[in-house]
Motif scaffolding. Structure first.
Motif, PDB file in Angstrom:
ATOM      1  N   GLN A 149       0.823  -1.210   0.000  1.00  0.00           N
ATOM      2  CA  GLN A 149       0.000   0.000   0.000  1.00  0.00           C
ATOM      3  C   GLN A 149       0.855   1.257   0.000  1.00  0.00           C
ATOM      4  N   ALA A 150       1.998   1.216   0.679  1.00  0.00           N
ATOM      5  CA  ALA A 150       2.906   2.365   0.660  1.00  0.00           C
ATOM      6  C   ALA A 150       3.590   2.504  -0.694  1.00  0.00           C
ATOM      7  N   LEU A 151       3.983   1.376  -1.285  1.00  0.00           N
ATOM      8  CA  LEU A 151       4.718   1.415  -2.547  1.00  0.00           C
ATOM      9  C   LEU A 151       3.883   1.961  -3.693  1.00  0.00           C
ATOM     10  N   VAL A 152       2.602   1.592  -3.734  1.00  0.00           N
ATOM     11  CA  VAL A 152       1.745   2.020  -4.847  1.00  0.00           C
ATOM     12  C   VAL A 152       0.820   3.166  -4.463  1.00  0.00           C
ATOM     13  N   ARG A 153       0.902   3.607  -3.193  1.00  0.00           N
ATOM     14  CA  ARG A 153       0.069   4.708  -2.678  1.00  0.00           C
ATOM     15  C   ARG A 153      -1.414   4.472  -2.976  1.00  0.00           C
ATOM     16  N   ASN A 154      -1.835   3.243  -2.692  1.00  0.00           N
ATOM     17  CA  ASN A 154      -3.227   2.851  -2.918  1.00  0.00           C
ATOM     18  C   ASN A 154      -3.720   2.122  -1.674  1.00  0.00           C
ATOM     19  N   PRO A 155      -4.676   2.698  -0.944  1.00  0.00           N
ATOM     20  CA  PRO A 155      -5.136   2.063   0.297  1.00  0.00           C
ATOM     21  C   PRO A 155      -5.906   0.770   0.093  1.00  0.00           C
ATOM     22  N   LEU A 156      -6.262   0.458  -1.149  1.00  0.00           N
ATOM     23  CA  LEU A 156      -6.986  -0.779  -1.424  1.00  0.00           C
ATOM     24  C   LEU A 156      -6.072  -1.835  -2.045  1.00  0.00           C
ATOM     25  N   ALA A 157      -4.762  -1.651  -1.904  1.00  0.00           N
ATOM     26  CA  ALA A 157      -3.807  -2.591  -2.495  1.00  0.00           C
ATOM     27  C   ALA A 157      -3.463  -3.700  -1.508  1.00  0.00           C
ATOM     28  N   ASP A 158      -3.071  -4.843  -2.051  1.00  0.00           N
ATOM     29  CA  ASP A 158      -2.504  -5.937  -1.273  1.00  0.00           C
ATOM     30  C   ASP A 158      -1.650  -6.763  -2.229  1.00  0.00           C
ATOM     31  N   PRO A 159      -0.969  -7.825  -1.755  1.00  0.00           N
ATOM     32  CA  PRO A 159      -0.077  -8.575  -2.656  1.00  0.00           C
ATOM     33  C   PRO A 159      -0.760  -9.117  -3.903  1.00  0.00           C
ATOM     34  N   TYR A 160      -2.057  -9.363  -3.848  1.00  0.00           N
ATOM     35  CA  TYR A 160      -2.762  -9.840  -5.026  1.00  0.00           C
ATOM     36  C   TYR A 160      -2.789  -8.777  -6.118  1.00  0.00           C
ATOM     37  N   LEU A 161      -2.818  -7.508  -5.722  1.00  0.00           N
ATOM     38  CA  LEU A 161      -2.932  -6.428  -6.685  1.00  0.00           C
ATOM     39  C   LEU A 161      -1.747  -6.401  -7.641  1.00  0.00           C
ATOM     40  N   LEU A 162      -0.553  -6.720  -7.137  1.00  0.00           N
ATOM     41  CA  LEU A 162       0.636  -6.692  -7.982  1.00  0.00           C
ATOM     42  C   LEU A 162       0.926  -8.039  -8.632  1.00  0.00           C
ATOM     43  N   GLY A 163       0.019  -8.991  -8.475  1.00  0.00           N
ATOM     44  CA  GLY A 163       0.221 -10.295  -9.094  1.00  0.00           C
ATOM     45  C   GLY A 163       1.206 -11.179  -8.360  1.00  0.00           C
ATOM     46  N   ILE A 164       1.680 -10.739  -7.175  1.00  0.00           N
ATOM     47  CA  ILE A 164       2.695 -11.501  -6.445  1.00  0.00           C
ATOM     48  C   ILE A 164       2.140 -12.840  -5.985  1.00  0.00           C
ATOM     49  N   SER A 165       0.959 -12.820  -5.386  1.00  0.00           N
ATOM     50  CA  SER A 165       0.353 -14.063  -4.903  1.00  0.00           C
ATOM     51  C   SER A 165       0.045 -15.007  -6.061  1.00  0.00           C
ATOM     52  N   SER A 166      -0.424 -14.464  -7.174  1.00  0.00           N
ATOM     53  CA  SER A 166      -0.727 -15.308  -8.338  1.00  0.00           C
ATOM     54  C   SER A 166       0.538 -15.947  -8.897  1.00  0.00           C
ATOM     55  N   GLY A 167       1.631 -15.186  -8.915  1.00  0.00           N
ATOM     56  CA  GLY A 167       2.893 -15.746  -9.387  1.00  0.00           C
ATOM     57  C   GLY A 167       3.402 -16.844  -8.477  1.00  0.00           C
TER      58      GLY A 167
END
Length: 352
Positions: A100-118
């Motif tokens: 959330q800090a890296l993308v400055r999006n309060p609705l972000a989590d590891p799924y948002l960046l595709g990390i969990s899917s990878g």
């Protein structure tokens, strides 16, 4: 010292004391919840017996009064499960705070960046096609998948060598969907029905397969990541405000964001390899922590880790007892809990 400085100093001291008390309260509560959670199951075991077994196994007490059955149930089955619940909950919450800090999006989590899917792709390949064996092989495969995902996301999100945060979010969503489809294709392509069932159950999230051999890596990863992220707390504070602020304070946002994403990928890979895909913890817990202690990452990170651990241990107890003798996958339960909270967060952000 002026009157204003004295007032500010007193306020800062009061805030630090309040934060310290909160950390102590959360740590104590987590310890109590863990002892109670170990005792809950088809065979109920008293908290005093749980404490005797654990202390005895650690060489801190005499276990002569505990039975062999209780000792085996507590130490070999339930304690590793609860410890992994603590580690996975803390890992997912920490990853959520940092993302959330890296993308400055309060609705972000590891799924948002595709990390969990990878990580899911790598772990599924390991389970279905026998890429090595053991916990380290599964974790290594999950980490490789997570790194592949984040390399793809960062490549798509760069323009002229500069990372664009808005594109990072959309790239993560697109890559995440593609990798989820790839995981499903691996299940489809596998000739092993047992492996396919294992992957499908694992993608729903569960701590049912917890064993002691999985514990050291997960615990070390969480402790090391917590130490590193707390050390980076000022940089995370600056980056959460904006790249220009980070640059003004001496932090290269591109390099720092890349390094942080790699560490988050490793942390998520470890969590995914031992528990499967468990959502919403990394999304919801950071918001609860910020409401309790404010936005400073130096305190938000440890508070989030403790809250995430508490949430997942409690959720796991509910998952294995609500429909006993059947066990509800953790991913389903956390989604049922997290969805209303997500809706509330979205409504709140839209009304501002």
């Amino acid at each position: 010292m002026t009157v204003t400085e004295s007032v500010l100093s007193a306020a800062a001291s009061a805030t630090r004391r309040r934060h310290a008390l909160l950390l102590v309260a959360l740590s104590t509560g987590l310890a109590v919840v863990c002892v109670v959670a170990v005792g809950i199951g088809p065979v109920a075991i008293a908290p005093s017996t749980v404490a005797d077994v654990v202390l005895g196994r650690l060489g801190l007490a005499d276990t002569a009064g505990t039975g062999a059955a209780d000792d085996s149930i507590v130490w070999l089955i339930r304690v590793p499960r609860v410890v992994l619940g603590v580690a996975v909950g803390a890992a997912l919450a920490l990853a959520g705070v940092v993302v959330q800090a890296l993308v400055r999006n309060p609705l972000a989590d590891p799924y948002l960046l595709g990390i969990s899917s990878g990580a899911s792709v790598g772990a599924a390949a390991s389970i279905l096609f026998g890429v090595g064996g053991g916990v380290l092989a599964l974790t290594g495969s999950a980490f490789a998948g997570a790194l592949l995902a984040i390399v793809l996301v960062l490549s798509v999100a760069r323009i002229g060598g500069r990372l664009i945060v808005s594109r990072l979010v959309f790239a993560g969503i697109a890559v995440g969907f593609a990798l989820t489809a790839l995981t499903n294709f691996l299940v489809f392509a596998s000739e092993s029905r047992e492996g396919a069932r294992a992957v499908m159950f694992w993608t729903l999230g569960s701590l049912a397969q917890s064993r002691w051999e999985s514990v050291p890596l997960a615990v070390v990863a969480v402790l090391a990541a917590t130490a590193v992220f707390v050390g980076w707390s000022r940089r995370l504070d600056a980056l959460a405000i904006g790249d220009d602020t980070a640059l003004a304070l001496g932090t290269d946002p591109v390099r720092f964001r890349s390094a942080a994403v790699v560490l988050v990928s490793l942390l998520v890979a470890v969590a995914v390899s031992v528990s499967g895909l468990i959502g919403f913890v990394g999304l919801v817990v950071p918001h609860i922590a910020r409401r309790l202690v404010g936005a400073g990452h130096r305190i938000v990170l440890p508070v989030s880790a403790l809250l995430g651990a508490l949430l997942l241990v409690c959720a796991d107890v509910l998952a294995r007892t609500a429909f006993a003798p059947r066990e509800l996958p953790l991913g389903i339960l956390t989604a049922l809990i997290g969805t209303p909270l997500l809706i509330a967060l979205v409504r709140r952000s839209l009304t501002r």
